[in-house]
Design a protein around this motif. Structure first.
Motif, PDB file in Angstrom:
ATOM      1  N   THR A 600     -22.073   3.355  -1.137  1.00 26.89           N
ATOM      2  CA  THR A 600     -20.817   3.984  -1.526  1.00 26.89           C
ATOM      3  C   THR A 600     -19.678   3.361  -0.739  1.00 26.89           C
ATOM      4  OG1 THR A 600     -21.981   6.073  -1.909  1.00 26.89           O
ATOM      5  CG2 THR A 600     -19.580   6.167  -1.723  1.00 26.89           C
ATOM      6  N   VAL A 601     -18.580   3.063  -1.406  1.00 20.21           N
ATOM      7  CA  VAL A 601     -17.383   2.582  -0.716  1.00 20.21           C
ATOM      8  C   VAL A 601     -16.762   3.766   0.017  1.00 20.21           C
ATOM      9  CG1 VAL A 601     -15.086   1.592  -0.973  1.00 20.21           C
ATOM     10  CG2 VAL A 601     -16.979   0.743  -2.374  1.00 20.21           C
ATOM     11  N   VAL A 602     -16.567   3.616   1.329  1.00 19.72           N
ATOM     12  CA  VAL A 602     -16.029   4.697   2.152  1.00 19.72           C
ATOM     13  C   VAL A 602     -14.520   4.556   2.324  1.00 19.72           C
ATOM     14  CG1 VAL A 602     -16.044   5.722   4.454  1.00 19.72           C
ATOM     15  CG2 VAL A 602     -18.190   5.025   3.377  1.00 19.72           C
ATOM     16  N   ALA A 603     -14.064   3.335   2.616  1.00 19.32           N
ATOM     17  CA  ALA A 603     -12.637   3.152   2.901  1.00 19.32           C
ATOM     18  C   ALA A 603     -12.224   1.713   2.669  1.00 19.32           C
ATOM     19  CB  ALA A 603     -12.338   3.557   4.351  1.00 19.32           C
ATOM     20  N   LEU A 604     -10.953   1.533   2.290  1.00 17.00           N
ATOM     21  CA  LEU A 604     -10.328   0.221   2.225  1.00 17.00           C
ATOM     22  C   LEU A 604      -9.447   0.108   3.458  1.00 17.00           C
ATOM     23  CD1 LEU A 604      -9.311   0.183  -1.562  1.00 17.00           C
ATOM     24  CD2 LEU A 604     -11.501  -0.430  -0.511  1.00 17.00           C
ATOM     25  N   ALA A 605      -9.709  -0.880   4.280  1.00 11.90           N
ATOM     26  CA  ALA A 605      -9.047  -0.957   5.583  1.00 11.90           C
ATOM     27  C   ALA A 605      -7.717  -1.693   5.537  1.00 11.90           C
ATOM     28  CB  ALA A 605      -9.975  -1.622   6.601  1.00 11.90           C
ATOM     29  N   VAL A 606      -7.435  -2.423   4.456  1.00 11.92           N
ATOM     30  CA  VAL A 606      -6.179  -3.166   4.333  1.00 11.92           C
ATOM     31  C   VAL A 606      -5.631  -2.981   2.928  1.00 11.92           C
ATOM     32  CG1 VAL A 606      -6.884  -4.878   6.058  1.00 11.92           C
ATOM     33  CG2 VAL A 606      -7.333  -5.305   3.637  1.00 11.92           C
ATOM     34  N   GLU A 607      -4.403  -3.416   2.725  1.00 15.33           N
ATOM     35  CA  GLU A 607      -3.773  -3.377   1.412  1.00 15.33           C
ATOM     36  C   GLU A 607      -3.902  -4.740   0.741  1.00 15.33           C
ATOM     37  OE1 GLU A 607      -2.424  -0.810  -0.102  1.00 15.33           O
ATOM     38  OE2 GLU A 607      -2.732   0.581   1.589  1.00 15.33           O
ATOM     39  N   PRO A 608      -4.050  -4.778  -0.592  1.00 17.76           N
ATOM     40  CA  PRO A 608      -4.040  -6.067  -1.283  1.00 17.76           C
ATOM     41  C   PRO A 608      -2.757  -6.840  -0.979  1.00 17.76           C
ATOM     42  CG  PRO A 608      -4.778  -4.333  -2.762  1.00 17.76           C
ATOM     43  CD  PRO A 608      -4.277  -3.652  -1.520  1.00 17.76           C
ATOM     44  N   GLY A 609      -2.909  -8.113  -0.660  1.00 15.27           N
ATOM     45  CA  GLY A 609      -1.766  -8.940  -0.330  1.00 15.27           C
ATOM     46  C   GLY A 609      -1.424  -8.957   1.143  1.00 15.27           C
ATOM     47  N   GLN A 610      -1.979  -8.030   1.925  1.00 15.73           N
ATOM     48  CA  GLN A 610      -1.697  -7.970   3.359  1.00 15.73           C
ATOM     49  C   GLN A 610      -2.399  -9.120   4.076  1.00 15.73           C
ATOM     50  OE1 GLN A 610      -2.885  -4.254   5.176  1.00 15.73           O
ATOM     51  NE2 GLN A 610      -3.097  -5.199   7.194  1.00 15.73           N
ATOM     52  N   MET A 611      -1.692  -9.856   4.920  1.00 16.88           N
ATOM     53  CA  MET A 611      -2.281 -10.944   5.678  1.00 16.88           C
ATOM     54  C   MET A 611      -3.163 -10.367   6.785  1.00 16.88           C
ATOM     55  SD  MET A 611      -2.612 -14.188   5.667  1.00 16.88           S
ATOM     56  CE  MET A 611      -1.222 -14.678   4.623  1.00 16.88           C
TER      57      MET A 611
END
Length: 666
Positions: A600-611
């Motif tokens: 299961t995906v728990v969390a996305l740690a960054v935003e798309p496009g973020q370096m």
């Protein structure tokens, strides 16, 4: 006396409880999920009842449904095993309300120890020594961080309702605190439905020593000596032993009395374990109390001659303890090694797969194997990936350790990655043999435990080659009318030439080029200016190999990805690399970010496009009760996430798209 017992669990512990219950003449009832319909514990039980879907929440955690099954079948008692509902006060109360014996402590004891913070307060009042820490109700980030700062780093974040290493993080500096707290709270909520945390001073060289206590309903209590459970990974035990090395009678007595004091403070009944941290200066500190039977209870049974499950069932039936403290004797030494489906070379990532081969060592008075699986079973994503507990005993630690090492060389498993080789390497590491134990043992002795040098496998090269040559010869289709024709031979026959062939083997991830010459009675195998003269016999999976006059026996298993060679102390995967004829379609595509297994995906740690920087966490998955972080291989950015938090993901699925910064070095 209990006449009919339902075991509200699965796998190894369910089977282990059944063995004792059936020996005592008690009828047993198993419960099972969709994933366990053909499991060993189902086959062993006198009766078995389906209770729901594969996920634990749909089956083994359905307290009311299990109670309904017990009532319908006229069950006298329920044994919860460990995990699942074993320390669930609500389930214990449901048993009590329905006149079903709960084989464990009373509700009040479970509630008292169910919260680590509340338990610390009880132990402090009872005079049991505690590790410095914060166990308060204020759960604000500021308060928790301030507590960590005041006691000084490193500290340990622990879930108040936790166990088994879940919801636990080491924090070594202030700038790590927030991320570690978020991860610990998230894991605690997922595992226990409760994210309350406590903060403790982290001792850098402690030993994990626990005391087995037992109390009856007549006011009697004893301690059955100690177990050393220091060797751990991911805060979970790997090899346990009893008694603890270097334990003096004075210290044993002090820890035992403190453990009994802890049990009496909560009016405990049944089998329980009081866990302590033992510092290098001989001081010990209460850590927690487990209000259930422990995974490692067999080592205590081996050194005392006591069947702890039998004691549980007798105490639950209101009988007094069979023995008093003065009657308990410690004899010999025992080890327990937990055999897991996991990859030690990949941060102990849990593994799934089909058990094509499962051959444990033979059991006798020195060797015991507690398991819940059979050859042909699947290790699924839904439950803990334990395959078995290998337990050995002998008269002293040195002899017992030799038995453990030998038994591990005789444990043959194929079809799923396991930790058997790792366990053997650990058990034969000089520091472990000298009992230089601490909870940091694996980290401190990583170089000695993990063998990654390909040259170490060179000695098995001729054995693997011999197997392929014998297997090739055995598979020759003989035509009855032309069985002497050279065209029927698979031995590199050439007209007017020597019988020579090239053979490329891939051992693990390394390729080796060999030249093989056919001899009158065997083969001559050349590799890098070394020549091995080999002959042998192959019957099924059993290979008897004679290499330069050294005769040894091996087990070899063929599977879709090649072969597995089981040698003393290691299992080696190998395959024959066929000549490259230029027909392969090498697209050069990167495998990308794929799920290591179902989860299961728990969390996305960054935003798309973020370096992001190299090794920065991009996404967190949870699988088999553990969190796994996907990290950036280089500086770059995620262009797209293909899944969102809460989504179920199949193993091998592409999780995200990543674009490396062309100006950055990986």
């Amino acid at each position: 006396m209990i006449r009919k017992l339902l075991i509200a669990n699965r796998g190894e512990i369910s089977c282990r409880v059944m063995k004792t219950a059936q020996r005592m003449g008690i009828r047993t009832v198993a419960v099972y999920s969709d994933a366990d319909s053909d499991a060993l514990h189902v086959k062993m039980a006198d009766e078995a009842v389906h209770i729901g879907g594969a996920p634990s929440k749909d089956s083994y955690l359905r307290a009311e449904h299990i109670i309904e099954v017990a009532k319908r079948l006229g069950v006298d008692a329920i044994h919860p095993g460990y995990g699942f509902l074993s320390e669930n006060a609500r389930f214990c109360r449901l048993c009590e309300q329905n006149d079903i014996i709960f084989v464990g402590p009373p509700v009040g004891a479970i509630e008292a120890m169910g919260s680590k913070s509340a338990a610390k307060q009880i132990m402090e009042k009872a005079g049991v020594p505690l590790v410095p820490g914060y166990h308060g109700d204020d759960q604000s980030v500021e308060t928790l961080r301030s507590s960590a700062q005041s006691m000084g780093y490193p500290v340990l974040l622990k879930a108040a309702a936790g166990g088994g290493g879940k919801g636990m993080r080491q924090v070594w500096s202030d700038d790590e605190f927030d991320a570690a707290l978020d991860a610990a709270k998230r894991e605690a909520q997922s595992s226990f439905g409760d994210d309350i945390m406590l903060v403790e001073k982290y001792l850098t060289q402690p030993r994990h020593v626990e005391i087995q206590v037992f109390c009856d309903q007549h006011g009697n209590g004893v301690y059955l000596f100690e177990r050393d459970c220091s060797v751990q990974r991911r805060h979970q035990k790997v090899i346990e032993e009893a008694p603890a090395p270097g334990m003096t009678e004075q210290l044993r007595s002090a820890m035992g009395e403190a453990a009994l004091k802890a049990a009496q403070a909560i009016n405990y009944v049944g089998a329980g374990t009081v866990e302590f941290l033992l510092d290098s200066d001989g001081q010990f500190y209460f850590m927690e109390m487990n209000t259930r039977l422990q995974v490692e209870h067999p080592v205590t049974e081996m050194i005392t001659g006591v069947d702890l499950v039998e004691w549980q069932l007798r105490v639950a039936s209101k009988e007094p303890l069979p023995l008093q403290q003065s009657e308990l004797k410690l004899h010999g030494h025992a080890f327990e090694a937990r055999v897991y489906a996991e990859d030690p070379d990949n941060d102990f990532l849990p593994a799934t797969g089909h058990l094509r081969l499962l051959r444990p060592p033979l059991e006798n008075r020195h060797v015991r194997v507690d398991t819940g699986v059979l050859e042909g079973d699947d290790v699924s994503v839904y439950y803990d990936p334990m395959i078995a507990k290998l337990v050995v005993w002998d008269e002293d630690r040195t002899k017992a350790l030799a038995r453990l090492a030998k038994a591990l060389t005789e444990y043959h498993i194929d079809g799923v990655t396991t930790n058997v080789n790792f366990l053997y390497n650990l058990a034969t590491t000089p520091a472990f043999m000298d009992a230089q134990l601490s909870t940091n043992f694996i980290t401190e002795h990583e170089a000695a435990i993990f063998h990654r040098d390909a040259s170490e496998h060179n000695g098995l090269l001729p054995v693997a080659a011999l197997y392929l040559l014998l297997d090739q010869q055995n598979k020759v289709p003989q035509q009855q009318d032309d069985r002497f024709s050279p065209w029927q031979q698979h031995n590199a026959w050439r007209a007017n030439e020597q019988h020579v062939q090239s053979l490329t083997l891939r051992l693990n991830d390394d390729d080796f080029d060999l030249r093989v010459k056919r001899l009158d009675n065997g083969y001559s195998i050349d590799y890098q200016n070394q020549t091995f003269v080999c002959h042998g016999e192959l019957s099924g999976n059993s290979l008897i190999a004679n290499v330069d006059g050294h005769r040894s026996e091996f087990v070899v298993v063929e599977h879709e990805s090649g072969h597995s060679l089981f040698a003393p102390g290691e299992a080696l995967r190998f395959t024959r690399v066929m000549p490259d004829l230029g027909l392969d379609d090498d697209t050069g595509h990167d495998a990308g970010f794929t799920a290591p297994m179902n989860g299961t995906v728990v969390a996305l740690a960054v935003e798309p496009g973020q370096m992001v920087d190299k090794d920065q966490t991009l996404m967190i998955m949870e699988a088999m009760k553990m969190e796994h972080a996907l990290k950036a291989p280089s500086r770059g950015k995620v262009t797209e996430f293909f899944y969102q938090p809460g989504d179920l993901v199949d193993g091998g699925a592409e999780l995200l798209a990543f674009e490396a910064d062309q100006g950055a070095s990986s």
